[in-house]
Design a protein around this motif. Structure first.
Motif, PDB file in Angstrom:
ATOM      1  N   GLU A  27     119.744 -19.079  43.246  1.00 56.41           N
ATOM      2  CA  GLU A  27     119.925 -18.090  42.195  1.00 56.41           C
ATOM      3  C   GLU A  27     119.307 -18.599  40.897  1.00 56.41           C
ATOM      4  N   ALA A  28     118.503 -17.757  40.281  1.00 52.74           N
ATOM      5  CA  ALA A  28     117.914 -18.160  39.014  1.00 52.74           C
ATOM      6  C   ALA A  28     118.551 -17.348  37.889  1.00 52.74           C
ATOM      7  N   LEU A  29     118.283 -16.052  37.901  1.00 51.11           N
ATOM      8  CA  LEU A  29     118.817 -15.193  36.844  1.00 51.11           C
ATOM      9  C   LEU A  29     120.051 -14.468  37.371  1.00 51.11           C
ATOM     10  N   GLN A  30     121.158 -14.639  36.655  1.00 46.94           N
ATOM     11  CA  GLN A  30     122.375 -13.921  37.044  1.00 46.94           C
ATOM     12  C   GLN A  30     122.816 -13.052  35.890  1.00 46.94           C
ATOM     13  N   ILE A  31     122.850 -11.756  36.138  1.00 48.52           N
ATOM     14  CA  ILE A  31     123.324 -10.829  35.123  1.00 48.52           C
ATOM     15  C   ILE A  31     124.641 -10.283  35.636  1.00 48.52           C
ATOM     16  N   ASP A  32     125.677 -10.419  34.838  1.00 49.16           N
ATOM     17  CA  ASP A  32     127.002 -10.104  35.337  1.00 49.16           C
ATOM     18  C   ASP A  32     127.706  -9.112  34.424  1.00 49.16           C
ATOM     19  N   GLY A  33     127.786  -7.879  34.871  1.00 50.77           N
ATOM     20  CA  GLY A  33     128.558  -6.870  34.140  1.00 50.77           C
ATOM     21  C   GLY A  33     128.025  -6.546  32.768  1.00 50.77           C
ATOM     22  N   LEU A  34     126.699  -6.612  32.612  1.00 49.50           N
ATOM     23  CA  LEU A  34     126.104  -6.392  31.290  1.00 49.50           C
ATOM     24  C   LEU A  34     126.318  -4.943  30.838  1.00 49.50           C
ATOM     25  N   THR A  35     126.845  -4.785  29.636  1.00 49.80           N
ATOM     26  CA  THR A  35     127.136  -3.464  29.103  1.00 49.80           C
ATOM     27  C   THR A  35     126.606  -3.380  27.679  1.00 49.80           C
ATOM     28  N   VAL A  36     125.977  -2.251  27.361  1.00 47.61           N
ATOM     29  CA  VAL A  36     125.460  -2.045  26.007  1.00 47.61           C
ATOM     30  C   VAL A  36     125.925  -0.688  25.507  1.00 47.61           C
ATOM     31  N   LYS A  37     126.594  -0.692  24.372  1.00 46.99           N
ATOM     32  CA  LYS A  37     126.930   0.570  23.717  1.00 46.99           C
ATOM     33  C   LYS A  37     126.136   0.643  22.429  1.00 46.99           C
ATOM     34  N   ASP A  38     125.589   1.816  22.125  1.00 49.37           N
ATOM     35  CA  ASP A  38     124.811   1.923  20.891  1.00 49.37           C
ATOM     36  C   ASP A  38     125.746   2.166  19.704  1.00 49.37           C
TER      37      ASP A  38
END
Lengths: 526, 363
Positions: free
Chosen positions: A280-291
């Protein structure tokens, strides 16, 4: 799908619009040289060409945005030189531009009325007219919906209706399919046929061969501002048209490049299995963006990219891709979730720290974020590593230009020299330079590329993907964001689909799954 | 053969001299001067007499020459600051206020800092440093406002300018601050004269040609600023932030630090200009101290279009014009306002001509 409605007889009608030896220069650059073309009522005339071939310039001449420097135009038998778009519209020429010109805060009816209003706004009458057009061409629209709430495909429908309501004799569409889903593309081509069947002339600008096969009566191919081929039986001449467009051999075409054109030799290419696959190199976990308005742009995005793996992120633009890449690049703050590169936590780090950790970023908008157009090529190639050329605060330009020249050769970046102004480079060479910068980071372990081939010609596309594959075979983890399904299918190992900020599903990059991916892009789960 | 070569090199030299970058400013100045002469004739003053007075005020005496050069140094310092900040796409219009706070700081330290006895020139260097710091803070304040809340620096530097000038009025009006002890109701609202040791040494030591060390200092700073802009990573960062802040940020350049550096350096140069005016020429702080020099310096920076040499040229022009204008008023009764009119004409003509050239080249 072919010939949805009967094509008009081959009888050669009097041309509606005839261009003879038209030339248009911008400074010393000839965008069009001696282009002759005639458009007949009742035909769909496709203009085919790569980026920079002069297609948009041609449309803008017809629509009165630019004036020709040489040659002449005749419209309905009389000399034609529109004073501007308003004049062209008045004379029965309507155009759908590549970029929409709609007021997001206003309703469909108001947008249609804009520029046509006289005194009192007759919204009801306009809505009735809209309903009639919707019926006639198969363009359903809610007249009182706000533009903001519409999908990209629906917005384009508004643009088309805006034109059709004026009852144009000539209807120009400049690359209308670039932003559409596969099903929407078919519907649009269907509309083109119906419009032509009423005796109007339709000009469809494209660089996709599949569309030509489906809809064109005649094709004119532009390359470098000149007419290089014409055909009145396009489906028979496809190979010759491609050769004329890219000035090369179809068989020698890189598969990823061919996929951009919609050629059917698309097949998935397995790149060399990387030695470090499975790590595993890149792990994105539950990424959330609100404006800032509290709208969720990216919702619980979880994805792992292994070393030596290329993961594609598919989706219609505006479904969270920009936010995803901006957060990964450190240009935007996430409101939740974590990002790891190996054991390093990259959540909320600055762009500088992310670069230092070994993440290369090819941003989707290379002009806004990827480069400084007003600086030299050498400065741009080493924009993030200028410290290496600095001693006691002084910049060593000789060393900088020497190193830049080496990279220019390695990545085939063509320019007058390392000191050339970045903005003087072609789009393809600019993108190769940005890629060179990111891919040669000393400790690169992950590459994030967003729409890396947008606006590039076929040769540049092949070069870009050649370098991406090479990096991958060195064990680099690659996250590739693109709205072109065909491109992802040929390049990626695995595809996840983004829809309204969520992952709709994921599947291996198998051309046989194209319809399933298209459905997910439209919001239907697997 | 040689004749041909000579002819060629002559033609090349002619082309060099006649290139738009040099020719246009010269023509603009000539045009403005012509209009000025017409205006002088129209107000009924003898043109030869006015011209003689003008020349007398600029080169006529060693004193006039020195006054012009000193004035030009002030304009140039403000102009360098403008060019430096402008590299980062920032427009510093606060020169006037930066001069004012520089003057206040220099006066305060020179009068009440007990520096007169200091050796090695520290007696005047310390007041100068105080002015530099005051100017840097004044400019830096605008930068902090911009970085933290996005306040446009054109607005903030301009408004800070007014505050700076009013601070100066307050300082010289209030006996608790810098006003000299009031001995009678006729005591002017101004400070005491600064001690001799804190005054800037003259280059020649001769009071009939009072060019002070501000001139060589300005030339030195011209080189420093020029090198920073063209050769160093600092100049590069300024340019990157100016041309594309998003790409600069992505490449690891700190926007906040760059903006603060740019505006506080511009402010520091403005503060230093104030110190030169006070320590080198005026010696007492009065209201009206900054006399619009901050705006003249700003115009010099604007006209130079990013070139340090251009700033020097424009500053010399404006410095000499101001001197000539003052003498013209005293000797030939031509209002100084006329010089301001001519200055304005030069600016408009140049800006118009440049716009025209750019359009013409882009055609």
């Amino acid at each position: 799908m072919e010939a949805v409605s009967p094509r008009p007889a081959e009888a050669v009608a009097e041309p509606l619009l005839a261009l003879s030896e038209v030339t248009k220069r911008f400074g010393n650059f000839a965008a069009l040289s001696d282009v002759s073309l005639d458009l007949r009522p009742g035909e769909v005339h496709c203009i085919l060409g790569e980026n920079g071939a002069g297609k948009s310039t041609l449309c803008n001449l017809i629509f009165g945005v630019h004036r020709p420097d040489g040659g002449g135009m005749r419209y309905q038998g009389a000399p034609f030189l529109p004073a501007g778009p308003a004049d062209a519209l008045r004379q029965g020429i309507a155009m759908v531009h590549q970029h929409f010109s709609l007021v997001g805060d206003m309703s469909v009816v108001d947008n249609v009325l804009l520029g046509r209003e006289r005194g009192i706004l007759d919204r009801k009458g306009c809505a009735r007219q809209l309903a009639k057009i919707a019926d006639q061409y198969g363009l359903p629209l809610d007249p009182f919906a706000k533009i903001e709430d519409l999908s990209v495909g629906e917005r384009q429908r508004v643009e088309i209706v805006k034109c059709l309501i004026r009852d144009p004799r000539l209807f120009v569409l400049d690359e209308p399919t670039a932003v559409l889903l596969p099903a929407e593309i078919s519907a649009l081509l269907d509309v083109c046929r119906r419009v032509a069947a009423e005796g109007r002339a339709v000009v469809l600008v494209t660089h996709k061969l599949a569309e030509i096969k489906q809809v064109a009566d005649r094709v004119t191919v532009l390359r470098g501002g000149r007419t290089v081929a014409t055909s009145s039986e396009p489906s028979k001449d496809i190979d010759a048209l491609v050769r004329a467009m890219i000035q090369g051999n179809v068989e020698a075409l890189d598969t990823s490049a061919a996929s951009i054109l919609g050629l059917e030799l698309v097949a998935h290419v397995d790149h060399e299995p990387a030695a470090k696959a499975g790590i595993e190199a890149l792990q994105i976990d539950g990424l959330t963006v609100k404006d800032s308005q509290g709208v969720t742009r990216l919702d619980n995005f979880t994805l792992t990219v292994d070393r030596g793996e290329i993961v594609g992120v598919a989706g219609v633009e505006g479904n969270g891709q920009s936010e995803l890449t901006a957060v990964l690049a450190g240009m935007m703050a996430s409101t939740g979730g974590r990002i790891h590169l190996g054991s390093t936590d990259l959540t909320g780090r600055s762009p500088k720290e992310i670069t230092a950790a070994g993440v290369g970023i090819v941003p989707e908008d290379r002009h806004a974020v990827g480069c400084v157009p007003g600086m030299s090529l050498a400065e741009n190639i080493y924009l993030n590593r200028l410290d290496e050329f600095t001693r006691f605060g002084f910049l060593n330009r000789t060393a900088l230009e020497r190193e830049a020249t080496t990279l220019m050769q390695r990545f085939d970046v063509r320019a007058r020299g390392p000191g050339a102004l970045f903005s003087s480079l072609s789009g393809g060479n600019q993108q190769k330079a940005v890629l060179a910068r990111e891919i040669t980071l000393p400790n690169l372990s992950c590459l994030i590329a967003a729409q890396p081939t947008r606006g590039l010609d076929v040769g540049a596309v092949a070069a870009v993907y050649g370098h991406v594959r090479e990096a991958c075979s060195r064990g680099i983890a690659v996250l590739l964001v693109s709205s072109e399904i065909d491109e992802l299918l040929t390049v990626a190992d695995r595809i996840v689909v983004l829809y309204r900020g969520r992952i709709m599903g994921s599947c291996p990059a198998d051309p046989a799954r194209k319809d399933a991916i298209g459905a997910m892009m439209a919001g239907q789960p697997l | 053969m040689t004749a041909v070569n000579q002819e060629r090199s002559f033609a090349a030299a002619l082309r060099y001299v006649l290139r738009p970058a040099l020719l246009v400013p010269v023509l603009a100045v000539a045009f403005a001067a012509l209009v000025g002469l017409v205006l002088i004739a129209m107000i009924g003053v003898s043109v030869p007499k006015a011209v003689a007075a003008f020349i007398d005020g600029t080169f006529g005496s060693p004193f006039a020459l020195a006054a012009s050069l000193n004035r030009s140094s002030v304009f140039a310092l403000v102009g360098f600051g403008f060019v430096l900040a402008n590299r980062a796409n920032l427009t510093n219009v606060g020169g006037e206020g930066q001069i004012a706070v520089g003057g206040i700081a220099a006066t305060a330290v020179a009068l009440y800092g007990h520096v007169s006895g200091f050796p090695l020139g520290l007696a005047f260097i310390l007041p100068m440093l105080a002015a530099v710091i005051a100017g840097a803070l004044w400019g830096g304040l605008a930068a902090v406002l911009k970085v933290n809340s996005g306040t446009n620096e054109v607005i903030s530097t301009l408004l800070l300018s007014f505050i700076g000038v009013w601070l100066l009025y307050w300082s010289v009006q209030s006996p608790a601050l810098l006003r000299k002890p009031m001995t009678s109701s006729a005591t002017l609202p101004e400070s005491l004269e600064i001690p001799d040791a804190t005054q800037l040494p003259l280059l020649t030591g001769d009071y009939s040609f009072p060019v002070h060390i501000g001139l060589p200092l300005t030339l030195l700073l011209a080189i420093v600023v020029g090198v920073i802009l063209s050769r160093t990573i600092l100049g590069f960062r300024l340019r990157a932030v100016g041309l594309n802040p998003a790409a600069a940020k992505r490449a690891g350049v700190s926007y906040a630090r760059t903006v603060i550096f740019a505006l506080s350096t511009a402010g520091a140069l403005g503060g230093l200009a104030g110190a030169l005016m006070l320590l080198g020429e005026q010696y007492t702080l009065k209201d009206g101290f900054s006399s619009g020099y901050g705006f003249d310096g700003l115009v010099a920076g604007l006209l130079a279009r990013g070139s340090i040499l251009g700033v020097i040229a424009a500053s010399l022009l404006f410095g000499f014009m101001r001197s000539g204008g003052i003498n013209m008023e005293m000797v030939a009764a031509v209002p100084t306002a006329l010089v301001v009119v001519i200055q304005g004409l030069i600016v408009i003509t140049l800006a118009g001509a440049n716009l025209f050239i750019e359009k013409w080249e882009r055609r």
